[in-house]
Design an enzyme around this catalytic site. Structure first.
Site, PDB file in Angstrom:
ATOM      1  N   LYS A 227     -12.497  41.440  94.734  1.00  0.00           N
ATOM      2  CA  LYS A 227     -12.386  41.004  94.529  1.00  0.00           C
ATOM      3  C   LYS A 227     -11.109  40.757  94.466  1.00  0.00           C
ATOM      4  O   LYS A 227      -9.983  40.188  94.815  1.00  0.00           O
ATOM      5  CB  LYS A 227     -12.281  41.956  92.653  1.00  0.00           C
ATOM      6  CG  LYS A 227     -13.237  40.892  91.842  1.00  0.00           C
ATOM      7  CD  LYS A 227     -13.297  41.921  90.519  1.00  0.00           C
ATOM      8  CE  LYS A 227     -14.855  41.802  89.887  1.00  0.00           C
ATOM      9  NZ  LYS A 227     -15.149  42.523  88.912  1.00  0.00           N
TER      10      LYS A 227
ATOM     11  N   GLN B 152     -12.853  47.902  85.707  1.00  0.00           N
ATOM     12  CA  GLN B 152     -13.856  47.602  86.152  1.00  0.00           C
ATOM     13  C   GLN B 152     -15.019  48.382  85.357  1.00  0.00           C
ATOM     14  O   GLN B 152     -14.755  49.443  85.217  1.00  0.00           O
ATOM     15  CB  GLN B 152     -14.651  48.014  87.379  1.00  0.00           C
ATOM     16  CG  GLN B 152     -15.632  47.695  88.112  1.00  0.00           C
ATOM     17  CD  GLN B 152     -15.545  46.766  88.504  1.00  0.00           C
ATOM     18  OE1 GLN B 152     -15.560  45.044  88.302  1.00  0.00           O
ATOM     19  NE2 GLN B 152     -17.044  45.777  88.736  1.00  0.00           N
TER      20      GLN B 152
ATOM     21  N   ASP C 172     -10.553  38.733  82.551  1.00  0.00           N
ATOM     22  CA  ASP C 172     -12.372  38.812  82.494  1.00  0.00           C
ATOM     23  C   ASP C 172     -12.888  38.127  80.765  1.00  0.00           C
ATOM     24  O   ASP C 172     -14.081  37.822  81.147  1.00  0.00           O
ATOM     25  CB  ASP C 172     -12.682  40.497  82.137  1.00  0.00           C
ATOM     26  CG  ASP C 172     -12.763  41.039  83.179  1.00  0.00           C
ATOM     27  OD1 ASP C 172     -13.855  40.255  84.531  1.00  0.00           O
ATOM     28  OD2 ASP C 172     -13.282  42.632  83.302  1.00  0.00           O
TER      29      ASP C 172
HETATM   30  N1  GUN Z   1     -18.871  45.003  86.200  1.00  0.00           N
HETATM   31  C1  GUN Z   1     -19.781  44.232  86.519  1.00  0.00           C
HETATM   32  N2  GUN Z   1     -19.419  42.971  86.736  1.00  0.00           N
HETATM   33  C2  GUN Z   1     -18.364  42.779  85.854  1.00  0.00           C
HETATM   34  C3  GUN Z   1     -17.081  42.180  85.651  1.00  0.00           C
HETATM   35  O1  GUN Z   1     -17.450  40.866  85.348  1.00  0.00           O
HETATM   36  N3  GUN Z   1     -15.776  42.435  85.169  1.00  0.00           N
HETATM   37  C4  GUN Z   1     -16.121  43.618  85.084  1.00  0.00           C
HETATM   38  N4  GUN Z   1     -14.951  43.833  85.155  1.00  0.00           N
HETATM   39  N5  GUN Z   1     -16.612  45.079  85.092  1.00  0.00           N
HETATM   40  C5  GUN Z   1     -17.949  44.471  85.778  1.00  0.00           C
END
Ligand code: GUN
Length: 283
Positions: free
Chosen positions: A53, A97, A120
């Protein structure tokens, strides 16, 4: 193989190039979109996700700040960091996350993020906005799936879409977006008896279960669009989705590969959401 491939890598590249252009336009006004990524604990998978990311942000010209904390970081400390980032005008998006360590209440943490920075799309306010058709941030994975349909010229209006999976991150928001786009939507899940009875009627199938080969050729209507959100490993340790690709690609009209399908789109839509957060803040 009869199905055409929906290439998530190529589509991501195109969208990320558009993002980079809009970032330059904002830059001319003295604004640089900023994403804060918070990681608590040392899960190897999460480490890889957040690294990807952050790198994607850098490549598209966005600012990203990675805050890593050890697994014993307290909920109170995490909430305090989120509050500080909510107030920070150089940060337009905040991503915590998941999963979080067990001593931290993930819902409480997500609700602490300002809905204006919830890139998100996991905040109840974002989920509610999606439900009632108002502007808000859409969860990145299903948002990316909608972009994939658009890219191949498939309008969900009047189509029967079957979503397999009911998670807050994919299944439920996916169903809402398809409904908003005027599809007839069926949501199937682990307690659905005779899944094939539903999937065989579908013009669009989205598989988001986390179990490999759960969608096989005889479950798919000829010519259907099949979107595979799964991320699993096969016996050789290779990445694979929820769909039996070899079989289903003989029947479907369109199919997303794994890897190279939905995966790259998730991060792409995170960039789009962060850019939009910055554009909205600047408006
Ligand atoms: N863990 C797995 N996928 C995601 C996501 O798209 N966003 C976040 N914040 N955590 C995750």
């Amino acid at each position: 193989m009869t199905a055409k491939l929906i290439d998530g890598v190529a589509l991501s590249k195109k969208i990320r190039a558009e993002v980079a252009q809009r970032v330059i336009a904002l830059g001319a006004r003295g604004i640089k979109p900023g994403l804060a990524v918070l990681l608590v604990g040392d899960s190897p998978a999460s480490q890889v996700y957040v690294r990807n990311k952050v790198k994607a942000c850098e490549d598209a010209g966005l600012k990203s700040v990675l805050e890593k904390y050890t697994a014993d970081f307290s909920q109170t400390e995490l909430l305090a960091r989120i509050e500080a980032l909510n107030q920070d005008p150089s940060i337009h998006g905040i991503l915590v996350q998941l999963p979080l360590p067990a001593h931290i209440d993930a819902n409480l943490v997500i609700e602490a993020i300002s809905p204006l920075k919830d890139v998100d799309g996991f905040h109840v306010g974002s989920a509610g906005a999606l439900m009632v058709g108002q502007d808000g941030f859409k969860p990145c994975t299903p948002y990316g799936c909608m972009k994939m349909l658009e890219s191949i010229g498939v309008d969900p209006r009047g189509k029967h879409a079957v979503v397999i999976g009911r998670s807050n991150i994919v299944g439920k928001p996916m169903a809402m977006m398809l409904l908003q786009a005027s599809a007839t939507v069926t949501i199937c899940h682990s307690a659905t008896p005779d899944l094939a009875q539903f999937t065989r009627q579908a013009d669009i199938v989205v598989a988001a279960v986390g179990k490999r080969n759960m969608l096989t050729a005889e479950m798919v209507k000829p010519g259907a669009v099949v979107i595979d959100v799964g991320m699993n490993r096969n016996d050789e340790g290779k990445l694979c989705g929820d769909v039996d690709f070899a079989g289903v690609s003989q029947v479907a009209g369109w199919i997303t590969p794994v890897p190279g399908g939905v995966g790259p789109m998730t991060i792409t839509m995170l960039l789009v959401n962060t850019l939009e957060a910055a554009e909205r803040a600047a408006a």
